[in-house]
Design a protein around this motif. Sequence first.
Motif, short mmCIF file in Angstrom:
data_model
loop_
_atom_site.label_atom_id
_atom_site.label_comp_id
_atom_site.label_asym_id
_atom_site.label_seq_id
_atom_site.Cartn_x
_atom_site.Cartn_y
_atom_site.Cartn_z
N THR A 13 0.77 24.36 -3.71
CA THR A 13 1.26 23.30 -3.62
C THR A 13 0.94 23.27 -1.69
O THR A 13 0.86 24.22 -0.56
CB THR A 13 2.76 23.17 -2.91
OG1 THR A 13 3.23 22.84 -4.07
CG2 THR A 13 3.82 21.72 -2.66
N VAL A 14 0.09 22.38 -1.69
CA VAL A 14 -0.46 21.93 -0.44
C VAL A 14 -0.28 21.24 0.63
O VAL A 14 0.61 20.30 0.24
CB VAL A 14 -1.92 21.81 -0.25
CG1 VAL A 14 -2.65 21.54 0.84
CG2 VAL A 14 -2.84 22.40 -1.48
N VAL A 15 0.85 21.70 2.07
CA VAL A 15 1.43 21.12 2.46
C VAL A 15 0.42 20.82 3.91
O VAL A 15 0.04 21.71 4.72
CB VAL A 15 2.89 21.92 2.67
CG1 VAL A 15 3.84 21.00 3.64
CG2 VAL A 15 4.02 22.09 2.23
N PRO A 16 0.34 19.56 4.27
CA PRO A 16 -0.02 19.60 5.73
C PRO A 16 0.44 20.11 6.88
O PRO A 16 2.26 19.79 6.34
CB PRO A 16 -0.53 17.81 5.95
CG PRO A 16 0.75 17.23 4.98
CD PRO A 16 0.90 18.63 3.67
N PRO A 17 0.19 19.90 7.81
CA PRO A 17 0.12 20.98 8.86
C PRO A 17 1.80 19.75 9.57
O PRO A 17 1.34 18.20 9.22
CB PRO A 17 -0.53 20.94 10.31
CG PRO A 17 -1.93 21.06 9.23
CD PRO A 17 -1.62 19.76 8.19
N THR A 75 1.41 -0.96 0.04
CA THR A 75 0.06 0.02 0.02
C THR A 75 0.89 1.06 0.00
O THR A 75 2.03 1.48 0.07
CB THR A 75 -0.94 0.14 1.17
OG1 THR A 75 -0.13 -0.04 2.83
CG2 THR A 75 -1.52 -1.15 1.49
N VAL A 76 -0.13 2.46 0.01
CA VAL A 76 1.03 3.19 -0.08
C VAL A 76 0.13 4.20 -0.13
O VAL A 76 -1.29 4.31 -0.30
CB VAL A 76 1.52 4.28 -1.46
CG1 VAL A 76 0.25 4.04 -2.91
CG2 VAL A 76 2.32 5.28 -1.91
N VAL A 77 0.52 6.08 0.87
CA VAL A 77 -0.45 7.28 1.04
C VAL A 77 -0.14 7.77 0.66
O VAL A 77 1.63 8.25 -0.02
CB VAL A 77 0.04 7.26 3.37
CG1 VAL A 77 -0.56 8.28 3.49
CG2 VAL A 77 0.60 5.39 4.06
N HIS A 78 -1.16 8.31 -0.31
CA HIS A 78 -1.74 9.54 -1.05
C HIS A 78 -2.13 10.90 -0.28
O HIS A 78 -2.60 10.98 0.55
CB HIS A 78 -1.90 9.05 -2.00
CG HIS A 78 -2.41 10.65 -3.37
ND1 HIS A 78 -1.78 10.71 -4.00
CD2 HIS A 78 -3.23 11.41 -3.12
CE1 HIS A 78 -2.13 12.03 -4.81
NE2 HIS A 78 -3.20 12.70 -4.10
N VAL A 79 -1.21 11.66 -0.59
CA VAL A 79 -1.18 13.32 0.33
C VAL A 79 -2.27 14.05 -0.45
O VAL A 79 -1.70 14.56 -1.82
CB VAL A 79 -0.38 14.02 0.95
CG1 VAL A 79 -1.12 15.36 0.95
CG2 VAL A 79 0.69 12.99 1.80
N VAL A 80 -3.56 14.15 -0.40
CA VAL A 80 -4.62 15.25 -1.50
C VAL A 80 -4.07 16.30 -1.62
O VAL A 80 -3.61 17.17 -0.52
CB VAL A 80 -6.18 14.75 -0.65
CG1 VAL A 80 -6.63 16.02 -1.89
CG2 VAL A 80 -6.11 13.55 -0.49
N GLN A 81 -3.80 16.32 -3.04
CA GLN A 81 -3.57 18.05 -3.40
C GLN A 81 -4.92 18.66 -3.86
O GLN A 81 -5.25 18.37 -4.10
CB GLN A 81 -1.98 17.55 -5.16
CG GLN A 81 -0.91 16.47 -4.26
CD GLN A 81 -0.56 17.42 -3.18
OE1 GLN A 81 -0.29 18.55 -3.29
NE2 GLN A 81 0.31 16.44 -2.57
N ARG A 82 -4.48 19.90 -3.18
CA ARG A 82 -5.72 21.03 -4.34
C ARG A 82 -6.42 20.41 -5.69
O ARG A 82 -5.05 20.57 -6.36
CB ARG A 82 -4.97 22.54 -4.46
CG ARG A 82 -6.66 23.38 -4.39
CD ARG A 82 -5.34 24.49 -4.07
NE ARG A 82 -5.65 24.89 -2.90
CZ ARG A 82 -6.16 25.23 -1.68
NH1 ARG A 82 -7.25 24.48 -1.80
NH2 ARG A 82 -5.58 25.27 -0.36
N GLY A 83 -7.64 20.12 -6.46
CA GLY A 83 -7.48 19.61 -7.72
C GLY A 83 -7.86 18.20 -7.69
O GLY A 83 -8.26 18.15 -8.41
N GLU A 84 -7.00 17.32 -6.50
CA GLU A 84 -7.44 16.32 -6.73
C GLU A 84 -9.39 15.86 -6.64
O GLU A 84 -9.51 15.97 -5.38
CB GLU A 84 -6.69 15.47 -6.09
CG GLU A 84 -4.95 15.94 -6.75
CD GLU A 84 -4.11 14.63 -5.79
OE1 GLU A 84 -3.26 14.12 -6.72
OE2 GLU A 84 -4.63 14.50 -4.76
#
Length: 578
Positions: free
Chosen positions: A257-261, A193-202
């Motif tokens: 670019t959206v960077v999570p906290p 499995t892989v963890v994907h960080v949701v980006q703006r517009g996805e």
Amino acid sequence: MRRFITIMLLVAIMLPFGMVVMGQDQPTPTPEQPELTEEAGIDPFELTATAIIDQVTQTAQALTPQQVENQGAAITATPVATQSTLGQGGGAAPQPTTAAPAPERFALGGGYGGYYAPPADGAVPPGYIQHYVHYGENLFRISLRYGVPIYAIQAANPWITNINLIYAGSVILIPVGAPPPTIVPPTQAPGGTVVHVVQRGEWLYMIARRYNTTVWAIVQANYIVNPNLIYPGQHLIIPVSGGSYPPPYTPGPGTPTVVPPTSAPPPQGSFELGGQVFGYANAADMRNAGMTWAKAQVTWSVGQDASIAQSAINDAHNEGFKVLLSIKGDPEEIRANPSQYYQDFAAFLGGVAALGPDAIEVWNEQNIDREWPNGLISPQAYTQMLSAAYQAIKAANSNVLVISGAPAPTGFFGGSCTGTGCDDQPFIQGMAAAGAANYMDCVGIHYNEGILPPTATSGDPRDNSSHYTRYYPSMVSVYSSAFPSRSLCFTELGYLTPEGYPPLPSAFSWASGTSVDEQSQWLAQAAQLSQQGGKVRIMIVWNVNATEYGDDPQAGYAIVRPGNTCPACVALNGVMNP
């Protein structure tokens, strides 16, 4: 030039309706439907843009379901439900819509792999009803109408592979009385499995295509209730069937670019003790016990102002205590429009944070249907609320400690997590997978079913004696393992005893043998273990001075006993003020 612009506007507006309005073969008129003659068409040089939209809509709605199918028109998701008022819980179950004569087959395409054919005799599987899809409807609106999660509708209709695309004229099964599908926590796929960080517009369909998987697989792996609602910065577990992963996402020119906290270290500071209060008549006893925190619960309804929390804050501060507000709302208000509710609730919490509390617990026991709408229970959904709440609170007052809502400790659901309820372990694991650690300072935890000292790790005489919720050490282990980068905050920790009161109700008879002396000593030991273990930031004793003793025997948990004595205060003082 004006004529050219008008023509282009018309084309852009009419594209979604092109197969209905502009097909080469005009539908055959029926006695009930107006004939679509040239005079009934649209002259772009005589109408404004608003009139064009209105007439295109009217023309499309003038077609019968059979005419739509003949044209091969797909009706995509739209925010307008045109058929009826949506059911909102608490009332009679909505009736299935009256189906027009069903076509022999349904238009397929856009990812469809099959269809549901209604039986000739009109019979449907037990526990299901048929819903005839009308113009303007989408799965989200249909799910709200019947109070059934989208994933349950999709599971009942496996031919729906794209939850954003349903066809007018088709018939779908609604599992109104059938057991909901069980969401099983993801196992390690052959390729990992892989963890994907949701980006703006996805959105989920885009993400699923990128990883060569399906929307449904991602929904299952992340306990997603509304597949149309994901957030930038959200962490999604992606089941990968192959051995190679796609290349990392690279934002294009001009793409934000959206960077999570970042995962900040656990809040600094020594262990602190507090109690949940029902008034401050025993403030001196609390101070003698070494308590520096007071907890109060606030229940919010849509439309109420943040000022409803002001008195709870003032009362605690006036007595010299830090105040923890456990804030929740009405579960049925969530059901009406979850995504809007999360934003409204977050705005309310931001207003409360500006009033100066020391900590806010975001909701309470959201894994059971007493506190969250039945059918919508989901760690992923709660994390969406928590994300909005955290950001609103910190924007208003960065000094407020944000504590995640403590789930109800339970093994009732057999280790599973579904829309109707979750054991707390899979629930917090689902929260962690959804990135909840980014939106809390401390992990909320409850422990209130113990009948042995907090040092015990076995020996509980009840059924399922090995279950982790029976013992203080295993509760700490389960929660700290799910969130290793966060401290734990016991927002309820208590021991029930009937001493000084009538016998306990049958539902609480498991605590009949516990004495006040045991309650006092066990609370002191729990405080000492929490203080020395390094994983617990705050321990709130449940409770200080409740007086209700009935079906919910809160007074049996109270450390202030009949006669206004507090043996536990003396025992706790020995730990907090040695």
